[in-house]
Motif scaffolding. Structure first.
Motif: not given
Length: 547
Positions: A4-30
């Motif tokens: 559930s945490n993993l899917l929530r991170l993917f949902e957040d990634l879909m609505i993120t437009s800034k690269n800094v936030e995107c990188i942070e989310l991708l790192e957490r997913i990884h």
């Protein structure tokens, strides 16, 4: 909870437009994915992953960190999902890696190629049907373009691996009609055939890349070879280059190396036999007098290797009755020239390749017969023994390996074979000036492990000949040397000596007759004790030593 945490991170990634936030989310997913130890969890979440969004991000984002993390995340799933799941969730998107119109980076394309590679390595019974549905002529066309047009080595190598693995997989199909239909309509579709015939539009490096690929396919099995060489005539331009590149020495050397590969299999060897213009051309170049031509000196070892491999494999086919025994004029013309090179040349490269070639040919029974019939073979043996006695270490090793090949006897030899007689004749020629067994045993006692191993190999090959066992028993100190474990300290040496003793004892009656029953029992005890047995040291107790 982790899913559930993993899917929530993917949902957040879909609505993120800034690269800094995107990188942070991708790192957490990884990090989350890296902590998953079970493929079952990947299977549970993959259906809920926004794959289209991830690939859109991969295509559109120019940030290197974003691309790196996206590729690492997608690769986690590729490595842990089944082939069926990859096809269901990722396959339509992975095609972007083959589309030259899509601006995907090298890292992104390589990711897609890794997924396609996994699809081709399917080992289930439905493997062919997966490939048939996934890799249609358009996909193969895209892979061929990537293989031949890309200047990035990692991409064209991976494309080549996929194309070859695909052929390996479909070659397991026994139904001739299905197999041929796929080759004709998909793999060698007219559009793909045009690419494979476009050698005149390509530079020499890419041409050689293409030739090597086609030759590798021909070696897989006869049906593929027939389709490439006989039906599609895709090797014609290669053979033309082989006979029209005399002035480009480096290109000629590469062509020779590829041509040598064709000697490996019976069906490709037969193909070469029929190309008499190529064989005659190269033999003419080899026999031509070109003293002082430095460039010619570079390619001459390649000619020797090619003819040596061709003739040796030809002789093997005769022994196995794969082809009819025909008078081979090529062999009769090549061997005298090869002995001349070995007897007259002081050039190390010529001698090295010459020794390897003589050993390669002489390893077969028919090869022994041919070389023994040559008038110059006796002179060559004298020089070989002299090299074993007094040359530099590396050349002595080469000479010992050549001699071991000449002594070689196939383990499952036919009782009517003349190989034992031929081997004994070679042994007697070696003894005309010096006792070859004495020389080899002396080398086996030297402190240099590479030399010892080469000498052990000669002794091992001799043990397969009954007459040689009598010679070994008559050699002063030889049996004692074998039984003395302290003469060998290295693991490889211990194993080599052990294999000699095992070979001597393999035929009980022959061994007892040649070396006597007492020696036979000592060797059997050595075998029973094992390779690395260490004899216990005697301890002497003194009075008062415990006080």
């Amino acid at each position: 909870m982790q899913n559930s945490n993993l899917l929530r991170l993917f949902e957040d990634l879909m609505i993120t437009s800034k690269n800094v936030e995107c990188i942070e989310l991708l790192e957490r997913i990884h990090i989350e994915l890296s902590n998953i130890s079970s493929s079952i969890q990947f299977e549970q979440v993959h259906q809920h992953i926004p794959w289209a969004h991830l690939f859109d991000l991969l295509r559109s984002n120019n940030d290197d960190d974003v691309e790196r993390l996206l590729c690492a995340i997608i690769e986690h799933f590729i490595n842990n999902l089944s082939i069926e799941q990859i096809m269901a969730s990722l396959y339509p998107l992975l095609n972007t890696g083959l589309d030259n119109q899509v601006a995907l980076s090298q890292r992104g394309k390589l990711l897609c190629l890794k997924a396609f590679e996994k699809l081709t390595r399917c080992s289930t019974a439905e493997c062919f049907f997966i490939i048939q549905n996934v890799f249609q002529h358009a996909h193969i066309n895209a892979l061929l373009h990537l293989f031949l047009d890309s200047d990035q080595q990692v991409l064209w190598l991976k494309s080549k691996e996929i194309l070859q693995q695909m052929i390996h997989a479909i070659s397991r199909i026994e139904d001739q009609e299905i197999f041929q239909t796929y080759l004709r309509n998909e793999y060698f579709h007219e559009s793909n055939r045009e690419i494979l015939l476009s050698t005149n539009k390509r530079n020499e490096i890419v041409k050689l890349r293409l030739y090597e690929y086609l030759i590798d396919l021909c070696l897989i099995e006869p049906r593929i070879y027939r389709h490439i060489a006989e039906e599609q005539h895709l090797l014609d331009s290669f053979l033309y280059d082989c006979t029209h590149s005399d002035n480009d020495i480096l290109y000629l050397m590469n062509c020779l190396e590829l041509l040598t590969s064709l000697t490996q299999k019976p069906h490709t060897l037969a193909y070469l036999q029929n190309k008499t213009d190529v064989m005659e051309h190269y033999l003419h170049l080899l026999l031509s007098t070109k003293d002082g031509n430095t460039y010619y000196d570079l390619v001459k070892p390649g000619f020797i290797k090619f003819f040596g491999c061709y003739l040796r494999n030809y002789l093997v086919l005769i022994e196995t009755n794969t082809i009819n025994n025909q008078q081979n004029q090529l062999l009769e013309r090549f061997l005298p020239m090869l002995f001349d090179i070995l007897l007259q040349s002081d050039s190390t490269p010529y001698i090295v390749i010459g020794l390897d070639t003589i050993g390669f040919i002489g390893k077969t029974s028919n090869g022994k017969e041919y070389i023994l019939a040559n008038a110059k073979f006796g002179d060559f043996i004298e020089k070989l023994v002299q090299m074993i006695r007094s040359s530099q270490s590396d050349m002595r090793i080469r000479a010992l390996v050549c001699l071991a090949d000449l002594f070689h006897m196939p383990p499952n030899m036919n009782s009517s074979s003349n190989a034992p007689s031929f081997t004994e004749q070679i042994y007697r020629l070696c003894n005309r000036v010096f006792s070859i067994l004495t020389i080899v045993v002396q080398i086996a006692k030297q402190p240099f492990v590479d030399l010892r191993l080469a000498a052990y190999r000669c002794l091992f090959e001799l043990t397969r000949s009954p007459w040689a066992l009598y010679a070994m028993n008559a050699e002063p100190g030889f049996i004692e040397f074998l039984l003395n474990r302290s003469t060998e300290r290295d693991k490889e040496g211990k194993e080599a000596k052990f294999s000699i003793i095992q070979s001597i004892c393999q035929n009980v009656e022959e061994a007892k007759s040649a070396i006597g029953n007492p020696n036979y029992l000592k060797l059997r005890r050595y075998i029973n004790e094992g390779v690395f047995y260490v004899e216990p040291e005697a301890n002497v107790a003194f009075d008062g030593s415990n006080e």
